[in-house]
Design a protein around this motif. Structure first.
Motif, PDB file in Angstrom:
ATOM      1  N   ARG A   9     -16.170  -0.907 -12.095  1.00 44.25           N
ATOM      2  CA  ARG A   9     -14.727  -0.979 -12.174  1.00 44.25           C
ATOM      3  C   ARG A   9     -14.116  -1.411 -10.842  1.00 44.25           C
ATOM      4  O   ARG A   9     -14.670  -1.176  -9.765  1.00 44.25           O
ATOM      5  CB  ARG A   9     -14.138   0.366 -12.605  1.00 44.25           C
ATOM      6  CG  ARG A   9     -14.594   0.817 -13.976  1.00 44.25           C
ATOM      7  CD  ARG A   9     -14.110  -0.128 -15.064  1.00 44.25           C
ATOM      8  NE  ARG A   9     -12.672  -0.178 -15.093  1.00 44.25           N
ATOM      9  CZ  ARG A   9     -11.928   0.771 -15.683  1.00 44.25           C
ATOM     10  NH1 ARG A   9     -12.481   1.783 -16.287  1.00 44.25           N
ATOM     11  NH2 ARG A   9     -10.617   0.666 -15.677  1.00 44.25           N
ATOM     12  N   VAL A  10     -12.963  -2.018 -10.914  1.00 44.26           N
ATOM     13  CA  VAL A  10     -12.248  -2.461  -9.725  1.00 44.26           C
ATOM     14  C   VAL A  10     -10.876  -1.814  -9.723  1.00 44.26           C
ATOM     15  O   VAL A  10     -10.484  -1.137 -10.668  1.00 44.26           O
ATOM     16  CB  VAL A  10     -12.126  -3.998  -9.706  1.00 44.26           C
ATOM     17  CG1 VAL A  10     -13.492  -4.645  -9.619  1.00 44.26           C
ATOM     18  CG2 VAL A  10     -11.393  -4.494 -10.942  1.00 44.26           C
ATOM     19  N   GLY A  11     -10.115  -2.032  -8.641  1.00 45.03           N
ATOM     20  CA  GLY A  11      -8.787  -1.446  -8.552  1.00 45.03           C
ATOM     21  C   GLY A  11      -7.810  -2.102  -9.505  1.00 45.03           C
ATOM     22  O   GLY A  11      -8.044  -3.185 -10.032  1.00 45.03           O
ATOM     23  N   ASN A  12      -6.673  -1.441  -9.721  1.00 47.67           N
ATOM     24  CA  ASN A  12      -5.629  -1.920 -10.618  1.00 47.67           C
ATOM     25  C   ASN A  12      -5.024  -3.208 -10.051  1.00 47.67           C
ATOM     26  O   ASN A  12      -4.357  -3.194  -9.027  1.00 47.67           O
ATOM     27  CB  ASN A  12      -4.555  -0.848 -10.769  1.00 47.67           C
ATOM     28  CG  ASN A  12      -3.436  -1.258 -11.716  1.00 47.67           C
ATOM     29  OD1 ASN A  12      -3.382  -2.381 -12.206  1.00 47.67           O
ATOM     30  ND2 ASN A  12      -2.521  -0.332 -11.970  1.00 47.67           N
ATOM     31  N   PRO A  13      -5.227  -4.352 -10.715  1.00 51.97           N
ATOM     32  CA  PRO A  13      -4.690  -5.618 -10.174  1.00 51.97           C
ATOM     33  C   PRO A  13      -3.170  -5.629 -10.065  1.00 51.97           C
ATOM     34  O   PRO A  13      -2.615  -6.387  -9.261  1.00 51.97           O
ATOM     35  CB  PRO A  13      -5.161  -6.666 -11.199  1.00 51.97           C
ATOM     36  CG  PRO A  13      -6.329  -6.035 -11.902  1.00 51.97           C
ATOM     37  CD  PRO A  13      -6.008  -4.571 -11.949  1.00 51.97           C
ATOM     38  N   LEU A  14      -2.499  -4.792 -10.861  1.00 53.35           N
ATOM     39  CA  LEU A  14      -1.034  -4.777 -10.842  1.00 53.35           C
ATOM     40  C   LEU A  14      -0.474  -4.085  -9.603  1.00 53.35           C
ATOM     41  O   LEU A  14       0.734  -4.157  -9.355  1.00 53.35           O
ATOM     42  CB  LEU A  14      -0.515  -4.071 -12.096  1.00 53.35           C
ATOM     43  CG  LEU A  14      -0.828  -4.779 -13.425  1.00 53.35           C
ATOM     44  CD1 LEU A  14      -0.576  -3.847 -14.604  1.00 53.35           C
ATOM     45  CD2 LEU A  14       0.007  -6.050 -13.563  1.00 53.35           C
ATOM     46  N   ARG A  15      -1.326  -3.437  -8.830  1.00 50.36           N
ATOM     47  CA  ARG A  15      -0.870  -2.731  -7.632  1.00 50.36           C
ATOM     48  C   ARG A  15      -1.247  -3.453  -6.343  1.00 50.36           C
ATOM     49  O   ARG A  15      -1.050  -2.917  -5.250  1.00 50.36           O
ATOM     50  CB  ARG A  15      -1.466  -1.320  -7.598  1.00 50.36           C
ATOM     51  CG  ARG A  15      -0.943  -0.388  -8.696  1.00 50.36           C
ATOM     52  CD  ARG A  15      -1.595   0.986  -8.597  1.00 50.36           C
ATOM     53  NE  ARG A  15      -1.072   1.932  -9.562  1.00 50.36           N
ATOM     54  CZ  ARG A  15      -0.043   2.752  -9.371  1.00 50.36           C
ATOM     55  NH1 ARG A  15       0.601   2.706  -8.197  1.00 50.36           N
ATOM     56  NH2 ARG A  15       0.350   3.589 -10.297  1.00 50.36           N
ATOM     57  N   GLU A  16      -1.755  -4.669  -6.445  1.00 52.17           N
ATOM     58  CA  GLU A  16      -2.316  -5.317  -5.268  1.00 52.17           C
ATOM     59  C   GLU A  16      -1.344  -6.202  -4.498  1.00 52.17           C
ATOM     60  O   GLU A  16      -1.597  -6.539  -3.336  1.00 52.17           O
ATOM     61  CB  GLU A  16      -3.551  -6.142  -5.671  1.00 52.17           C
ATOM     62  CG  GLU A  16      -4.708  -5.276  -6.145  1.00 52.17           C
ATOM     63  CD  GLU A  16      -5.975  -6.079  -6.375  1.00 52.17           C
ATOM     64  OE1 GLU A  16      -6.136  -7.135  -5.717  1.00 52.17           O
ATOM     65  OE2 GLU A  16      -6.798  -5.669  -7.206  1.00 52.17           O
ATOM     66  N   LEU A  17      -0.238  -6.608  -5.120  1.00 54.09           N
ATOM     67  CA  LEU A  17       0.673  -7.542  -4.468  1.00 54.09           C
ATOM     68  C   LEU A  17       2.055  -6.918  -4.307  1.00 54.09           C
ATOM     69  O   LEU A  17       2.596  -6.318  -5.251  1.00 54.09           O
ATOM     70  CB  LEU A  17       0.784  -8.833  -5.273  1.00 54.09           C
ATOM     71  CG  LEU A  17      -0.519  -9.625  -5.453  1.00 54.09           C
ATOM     72  CD1 LEU A  17      -0.301 -10.812  -6.364  1.00 54.09           C
ATOM     73  CD2 LEU A  17      -1.046 -10.088  -4.098  1.00 54.09           C
ATOM     74  N   SER A  18       2.637  -7.091  -3.148  1.00 53.94           N
ATOM     75  CA  SER A  18       3.989  -6.590  -2.896  1.00 53.94           C
ATOM     76  C   SER A  18       5.015  -7.590  -3.411  1.00 53.94           C
ATOM     77  O   SER A  18       4.698  -8.760  -3.689  1.00 53.94           O
ATOM     78  CB  SER A  18       4.200  -6.381  -1.397  1.00 53.94           C
ATOM     79  OG  SER A  18       4.210  -7.628  -0.718  1.00 53.94           O
ATOM     80  N   LEU A  19       6.252  -7.135  -3.507  1.00 51.06           N
ATOM     81  CA  LEU A  19       7.324  -8.024  -3.929  1.00 51.06           C
ATOM     82  C   LEU A  19       7.476  -9.184  -2.951  1.00 51.06           C
ATOM     83  O   LEU A  19       7.699 -10.337  -3.358  1.00 51.06           O
ATOM     84  CB  LEU A  19       8.632  -7.244  -4.050  1.00 51.06           C
ATOM     85  CG  LEU A  19       9.855  -8.028  -4.538  1.00 51.06           C
ATOM     86  CD1 LEU A  19       9.592  -8.649  -5.906  1.00 51.06           C
ATOM     87  CD2 LEU A  19      11.079  -7.117  -4.594  1.00 51.06           C
ATOM     88  N   ALA A  20       7.323  -8.908  -1.653  1.00 54.40           N
ATOM     89  CA  ALA A  20       7.423  -9.971  -0.651  1.00 54.40           C
ATOM     90  C   ALA A  20       6.334 -11.022  -0.854  1.00 54.40           C
ATOM     91  O   ALA A  20       6.591 -12.231  -0.728  1.00 54.40           O
ATOM     92  CB  ALA A  20       7.332  -9.369   0.746  1.00 54.40           C
ATOM     93  N   GLN A  21       5.118 -10.592  -1.160  1.00 53.37           N
ATOM     94  CA  GLN A  21       4.040 -11.533  -1.409  1.00 53.37           C
ATOM     95  C   GLN A  21       4.307 -12.362  -2.670  1.00 53.37           C
ATOM     96  O   GLN A  21       4.072 -13.573  -2.698  1.00 53.37           O
ATOM     97  CB  GLN A  21       2.712 -10.786  -1.555  1.00 53.37           C
ATOM     98  CG  GLN A  21       2.183 -10.192  -0.258  1.00 53.37           C
ATOM     99  CD  GLN A  21       0.958  -9.332  -0.497  1.00 53.37           C
ATOM    100  OE1 GLN A  21       0.978  -8.405  -1.321  1.00 53.37           O
ATOM    101  NE2 GLN A  21      -0.111  -9.634   0.216  1.00 53.37           N
ATOM    102  N   LEU A  22       4.805 -11.712  -3.681  1.00 57.36           N
ATOM    103  CA  LEU A  22       5.075 -12.409  -4.934  1.00 57.36           C
ATOM    104  C   LEU A  22       6.166 -13.456  -4.766  1.00 57.36           C
ATOM    105  O   LEU A  22       6.117 -14.521  -5.391  1.00 57.36           O
ATOM    106  CB  LEU A  22       5.465 -11.399  -6.020  1.00 57.36           C
ATOM    107  CG  LEU A  22       4.340 -10.472  -6.480  1.00 57.36           C
ATOM    108  CD1 LEU A  22       4.899  -9.295  -7.276  1.00 57.36           C
ATOM    109  CD2 LEU A  22       3.330 -11.245  -7.321  1.00 57.36           C
TER     110      LEU A  22
END
Length: 408
Positions: A9-22
């Protein structure tokens, strides 16, 4: 559905990017609105690429492997994925064609199995581009509205199929499986009813299964071609929605045993429509992206629960059709209306120019972008579609803004 082991298993992909990065992204989700708007509209997720996909693309770029696509590796990977995830062994690679994307493939199949002026039934409210693509091919959309429970209505389908058969030489039904925008995952029994009715009325079924990998806990995906009576049908899918690959075009069209000859009628020149990098990316996703997908599904399940909680807290007047799949929530906002600017018929898409009703209100007052319900056809007025494929933090802020906009 087979899940990967805990060790993989890997980490939750939905928690990996900040709003600034997006906000550094240049895709339509992030440039269609000013930077003070939280975009929860078009079907793009706020995730990084799955590592297996990124590795495959980096390898291709390093090797200069950017020519024309060829071979059956994509279809073979899809067949393996279907066996592992859906326990379906009926995907015959020999009865597949790689096409540019799902909707382009649907348009080509419609041109082959229907005639200009024929009816193509849709179960509204449904994915807005269905209407545009049907009309672009010279066919006529005919609605069979969903029931009040947002599920397929057998009586409505029966009536629509009968009407289509009376006035069309070669009628068809464009099925959305799972259903967009409601997130409904059709049961095997429901699909068996569709197949039986379609056979009775001589209606050919085309099943859009682009959201098939995104079925959440509590539901089971049934490939339409696995249903008895679907032998003359078609299904089209890709890894696009599940792995966020909309910009890397490639999809697979599949035919039932009785429809194989129709599928071969797609011109060979269209085989150059898919992107070679797209084929590489989708193949890698299906063959090697299982751990990442499992983590994503867990994250989407958490967000689904979170969204229900946030709506109860901030917007108790808004009812949500509990999605069983996809990352799309169908919000019934009629209690907040009336919305004088909203049309009741579709034919548009789901872009900024189509905004009306509650989606327009939430954009103007809350600076949150949703998709307007009216573009999804009959049953869509007073509704909005929310994309919860984002981080919990962004989701919390967006719903809080929406609540303040309504409650002051």
């Amino acid at each position: 559905m087979t899940r990967t082991s805990t060790l993989e298993r890997v980490g939750n992909p939905l928690r990996e990017l900040s709003l600034a990065q997006l906000r550094e992204r240049t895709s339509t989700k992030w440039i269609a609105h000013p930077c003070d708007v939280i975009p929860l509209w078009v079907a793009e997720m706020d995730v990084p690429l799955a590592p297996a996909v990124a590795d495959a693309l980096h390898g291709a770029i390093a090797a200069g492997d950017t020519g024309y696509p060829a071979g059956t590796r994509y279809a073979e990977a899809l067949a393996g994925f279907a066996h592992a995830r859906w326990n379906w062994n009926g995907l015959e690679v020999a009865r597949t064609r790689v096409v540019a994307d799902v909707m382009t493939g649907i348009a080509e199949v419609l041109r082959i199995v229907t005639a200009p002026g024929d009816d193509v039934v849709v179960a509204s409210p449904v994915y807005a581009p269905f209407y545009a693509f049907i009309e672009h091919t010279g066919r006529v959309p005919l609605e069979a509205p969903l029931g009040s429970d947002m599920r397929l209505d057998a009586d409505a389908l029966d009536a629509a199929f009968a009407l289509a058969a009376r006035r069309s030489r070669h009628p068809a039904f464009l099925l959305c499986n799972p259903h967009n925008p409601t997130g409904t995952v059709h049961t095997r029994a429901e699909l068996e009813t569709v197949a039986s009715l379609a056979r009775r009325h001589g209606v050919r079924v085309l099943s859009d299964e682009i959201h098939a990998p995104l079925v959440l806990p509590g539901a089971t995906f049934t490939p339409y071609l696995s249903v008895e009576g679907a032998e003359d049908a078609f299904a089209l899918t890709s890894a696009s929605k599940a792995f966020n690959l909309a910009g890397l075009k490639a999809a697979v069209a599949m035919a039932g045993a009785e429809a194989a000859a129709d599928l071969t009628a797609i011109p060979d020149a269209l085989a150059h429509g898919p992107s070679h990098l797209g084929v590489i990316a989708h193949t890698a996703a299906l063959a090697h992206g299982g751990a990442w997908l499992d983590a994503l599904l867990d994250g989407l399940d958490e967000n689904r629960t979170l969204l229900r909680t946030l709506l109860a807290e901030h917007l108790p007047e808004v009812r949500m059709n509990a999605p069983e799949g996809t990352y799309l929530a169908w919000l019934d906002c009629r209690a907040l209306g009336p919305f004088a600017d909203e049309r009741t018929a579709s034919g548009g898409c789901h872009g900024v120019a189509d905004l009306a009703g509650p989606a327009r209100m939430f954009l103007d007052r809350a600076r949150v972008a949703l998709s307007s319900g009216h573009v999804y056809g009959t049953g869509g007025a007073g509704h909005a579609r929310l994309n919860y494929g984002t981080s919990p933090e962004i989701l919390r802020e967006a719903v809080a803004r929406m609540g303040r906009a309504v409650n002051g």
